[in-house]
Structures are given as structure tokens and as C-alpha cells.
Scaffold this active site. Sequence first.
Site, PDB file in Angstrom:
ATOM      1  N   GLU A   1       0.809  -1.214   0.000  1.00  0.00           N
ATOM      2  CA  GLU A   1       0.000   0.000   0.000  1.00  0.00           C
ATOM      3  C   GLU A   1       0.851   1.277   0.000  1.00  0.00           C
ATOM      4  O   GLU A   1       0.602   2.174  -0.823  1.00  0.00           O
ATOM      5  CB  GLU A   1      -0.977  -0.001   1.188  1.00  0.00           C
ATOM      6  CG  GLU A   1      -1.987  -1.138   1.159  1.00  0.00           C
ATOM      7  CD  GLU A   1      -1.535  -2.349   1.951  1.00  0.00           C
ATOM      8  OE1 GLU A   1      -2.385  -3.046   2.506  1.00  0.00           O
ATOM      9  OE2 GLU A   1      -0.290  -2.595   1.994  1.00  0.00           O
TER      10      GLU A   1
ATOM     11  N   CYS B   1      -0.762   0.307   7.501  1.00  0.00           N
ATOM     12  CA  CYS B   1      -1.167   0.657   6.134  1.00  0.00           C
ATOM     13  C   CYS B   1      -2.581   1.213   6.107  1.00  0.00           C
ATOM     14  O   CYS B   1      -2.902   2.067   5.267  1.00  0.00           O
ATOM     15  CB  CYS B   1      -1.062  -0.568   5.231  1.00  0.00           C
ATOM     16  SG  CYS B   1       0.637  -1.116   4.963  1.00  0.00           S
TER      17      CYS B   1
ATOM     18  N   ALA C   1       9.723 -34.774 -10.873  1.00  0.00           N
ATOM     19  CA  ALA C   1       9.935 -34.919 -12.309  1.00  0.00           C
ATOM     20  C   ALA C   1      10.156 -36.398 -12.594  1.00  0.00           C
ATOM     21  O   ALA C   1      11.058 -37.012 -12.011  1.00  0.00           O
ATOM     22  CB  ALA C   1      11.138 -34.094 -12.757  1.00  0.00           C
TER      23      ALA C   1
ATOM     24  N   TRP D   1      19.271 -36.556 -17.364  1.00  0.00           N
ATOM     25  CA  TRP D   1      18.046 -35.863 -16.998  1.00  0.00           C
ATOM     26  C   TRP D   1      16.867 -36.595 -17.611  1.00  0.00           C
ATOM     27  O   TRP D   1      16.919 -37.020 -18.763  1.00  0.00           O
ATOM     28  CB  TRP D   1      18.073 -34.428 -17.482  1.00  0.00           C
ATOM     29  CG  TRP D   1      19.165 -33.624 -16.882  1.00  0.00           C
ATOM     30  CD1 TRP D   1      20.362 -33.302 -17.434  1.00  0.00           C
ATOM     31  CD2 TRP D   1      19.164 -33.036 -15.583  1.00  0.00           C
ATOM     32  NE1 TRP D   1      21.102 -32.528 -16.577  1.00  0.00           N
ATOM     33  CE2 TRP D   1      20.382 -32.354 -15.426  1.00  0.00           C
ATOM     34  CE3 TRP D   1      18.237 -33.005 -14.533  1.00  0.00           C
ATOM     35  CZ2 TRP D   1      20.714 -31.654 -14.265  1.00  0.00           C
ATOM     36  CZ3 TRP D   1      18.561 -32.311 -13.392  1.00  0.00           C
ATOM     37  CH2 TRP D   1      19.778 -31.642 -13.256  1.00  0.00           C
TER      38      TRP D   1
ATOM     39  N   ARG E   1      18.944 -20.562 -10.786  1.00  0.00           N
ATOM     40  CA  ARG E   1      19.946 -20.211 -11.794  1.00  0.00           C
ATOM     41  C   ARG E   1      19.265 -19.849 -13.113  1.00  0.00           C
ATOM     42  O   ARG E   1      18.153 -20.293 -13.396  1.00  0.00           O
ATOM     43  CB  ARG E   1      20.910 -21.384 -12.017  1.00  0.00           C
ATOM     44  CG  ARG E   1      21.632 -21.801 -10.745  1.00  0.00           C
ATOM     45  CD  ARG E   1      22.656 -22.902 -10.979  1.00  0.00           C
ATOM     46  NE  ARG E   1      22.090 -24.149 -11.455  1.00  0.00           N
ATOM     47  CZ  ARG E   1      21.505 -25.060 -10.678  1.00  0.00           C
ATOM     48  NH1 ARG E   1      21.392 -24.843  -9.385  1.00  0.00           N
ATOM     49  NH2 ARG E   1      21.037 -26.185 -11.195  1.00  0.00           N
TER      50      ARG E   1
ATOM     51  N   GLU F   1      11.648 -31.053  -3.403  1.00  0.00           N
ATOM     52  CA  GLU F   1      11.999 -31.755  -4.636  1.00  0.00           C
ATOM     53  C   GLU F   1      12.360 -33.220  -4.390  1.00  0.00           C
ATOM     54  O   GLU F   1      13.121 -33.812  -5.143  1.00  0.00           O
ATOM     55  CB  GLU F   1      13.135 -31.005  -5.335  1.00  0.00           C
ATOM     56  CG  GLU F   1      12.762 -29.571  -5.700  1.00  0.00           C
ATOM     57  CD  GLU F   1      13.731 -28.914  -6.655  1.00  0.00           C
ATOM     58  OE1 GLU F   1      14.319 -29.609  -7.509  1.00  0.00           O
ATOM     59  OE2 GLU F   1      13.910 -27.684  -6.561  1.00  0.00           O
TER      60      GLU F   1
ATOM     61  N   SER G   1       6.554 -39.700   2.975  1.00  0.00           N
ATOM     62  CA  SER G   1       6.351 -39.304   4.373  1.00  0.00           C
ATOM     63  C   SER G   1       5.534 -38.021   4.471  1.00  0.00           C
ATOM     64  O   SER G   1       4.679 -37.884   5.354  1.00  0.00           O
ATOM     65  CB  SER G   1       7.700 -39.123   5.072  1.00  0.00           C
ATOM     66  OG  SER G   1       8.402 -40.344   5.125  1.00  0.00           O
TER      67      SER G   1
END
Length: 366
Positions: A55, A87, A157, A173, A210, A297, A305
Site C-alpha cells: 500500500e 497501512c 519430475a 536428466w 539459476r 523436490e 512421508s
Amino acid sequence: MNAEGDTRYMRLALALGRRGMGNTAPNPAVGCVIVKSGRIIGRGWTQPGGRPHAEPVALAQAGGQARGADVYVTLEPCAHHGKTPPCAEALVQAGVKRVVVAAVDTDERVNGAGLRILRNAGIKVETGLCGDAAKRDHAGFFLRIEQDRPFLTLKLANSFDGRIATGTGESQWITGAAARRVVHAMRARHDAVMVGGGTARHDDPSLTVRGLGDMPQPTRVVVSRRLDVPLKGALAKTASGVPVVMCHGQDADPVLQGAWRDLGAELMPCAPKGGQLDLRDVMRHLSEHGITRVFCEGGSALAASLIEADLVDRLVGFTAGLAIGAEGLPNVGALGLAKLSEAARFELISARPVGGDICHEWDRVR
């Protein structure tokens, strides 16, 4: 202002607030838009470190034009005196005419007090516009206040058949470069990136953001009861420059504790549960550390878990067009479910192609 215009400006405020995600904890990433005579005269979002709030940033841009204007803000303006004035009082002093609030702040220091300040000053106040979207955006802030834990996103992934590595452990990968770029952007919108000790040992990840320019880095969190993570790995080498938090058992080797402390890591002893760490206690400690949004990840054991403890609020999957087979490592470890009714259910919120892979996001059904 008509309903269509109100919605458009609030959606802009939400988009602005998201710019601060990952940089404002423990404060929420709020967005604010100020409009007068159909023209935007001020916009702002919570700045890095949590201050200034959205604000005053927008009011500074609007200047004297704010008098008689409409304000759209994604969270109730604060009402308490902290390091900066409230605010709500700043809006009153600016002489705004109307304030539209997406979500009420459940912090006990606010919780309607900001709205009362505005109304007592004769300002028209409306609440609930785009409320569901605002609650999703501020979920980490609300969970930290109400349940003493951060919002947790579990990202995995994997191959088409749900494997995160071959039987020999090769994992780099499975998904393509485009998917990995998106993951870096997702990391940047969280306060912390977390992995289990097994992933830290086998993959030697840096867990940094990155390829997005010079920007603040999230705290790296490793959950390892024994603290048996390589002392010459990527995390150890960078612990003095980018924050690392080691969540470990109270019985972890004192020599390893000292070694990680000397490297610059922060040690966070957590309670045990069934031979592992109590993940609810881990989340409580992270919340006390000021973390509101965690991006986990893996690996598969930690993923299982977290799901078992009902701590996963959002699932993010990147699925690649290859099959690894039953001998590969599954993306989620054993859950011991006997019936489908025992499984945690998630609702699909988006699915899109990313390069040659598919990204799909799911929110927990509660």
C-alpha cells in the site's frame, strides 16, 4: 466502478503481489492498485524483506492524486504498529474513497481491525473480490499463522511410468531443459527449497535459482536425521554464502553437527518419529524460522512421508515421454495403503506442455 473493472484491477493487484513471492517472508506478498477516474495512478507490491508493504509503495506512486481514489489490495491492510506505521492509517491519511480487499488478514493483530480503521474514517470498504485466488496466493502466510507450518509444494519430475531414476540410480536428466528452467522459476517463488538426505547424497544438488539473473536465493533445507550428507558436496561448499538449514535428529553425531555449523549451515534439531524425523515438527521449526512457502523436490521417501503426514498442499509434476520400467525408482515411496479411500486426493488446477514434457499442478482437496 463497475464489477468488470473491479475484477480487472484486483486481478492486476494479484499479479503484482506474486512478484514478491519468495522474497517477503514472513510477511505476505501483497499487491495493490490505486485507480482514479478509470486510470491507474499507483501500483505496488511488498518489497524484498517484507517492507515496505504494497500500500505505501502504491500511495507513494499516486501522490496527491490518491485523494478520492479507489484502492484494490489483495490482503486486508495492516492495523498494527510495527517497524512501519499501519497501512490502514496510511490509506486514511491519503484520503482514498473506497478500498476493495480480496481477503481478510487472520493475523490476530489485524483480523478485521484494518477494515474497521477504514470504515471509521468514512471509507467505503468491500471484501471478497477474487477471494479464492487471494487465499491461494497467501496460503503460506495463513498456514503459518493458523497451523504453525508453511505451505508445501511437492515437485516431482518423472518418466511416463512414474519413475525418477533407473534401477542403477541414473536420473539426470529425465525431463528437458525447458522443464528445468520452469523449476528454477518455481524455486524463486518459494522461501525454501527442501530435499531429503538421500537426494542430497545421491544427486549432490545445489538447490539454487539459476538462469534468471541476479536475484535472492531461497533457503536450502535438507531433512537428514543422521546428518550424513557429504561435507564436500555442493551444499556444503556454498553454505557460507547461500543459507542452508539442516533438519536433523537430536541424536545426530556431534562431530557432524560441528562440521556443518563451521561450514555456515544452521542446525535445526527436530523430534523423532518411527525412526525418522517427525515432519510436522520439521514444518513447525521452519515456520518459526519465518518460512511460509516450501518447495520440496523429493526424494521418494520424503515425498511419501510428507503425503502420509498430510503436509502436501500442492503437487507439481513434470512428466517426460519415456518409460523406465518397474526396476526404476518410483517417484513416491511406499504408503501402505489398503484402500483407495485412504489415498490423499488432489484437484487438477493446470496442465500445460513445457518443451517436450508436461507440467501438471494439483491442489490438495480438504
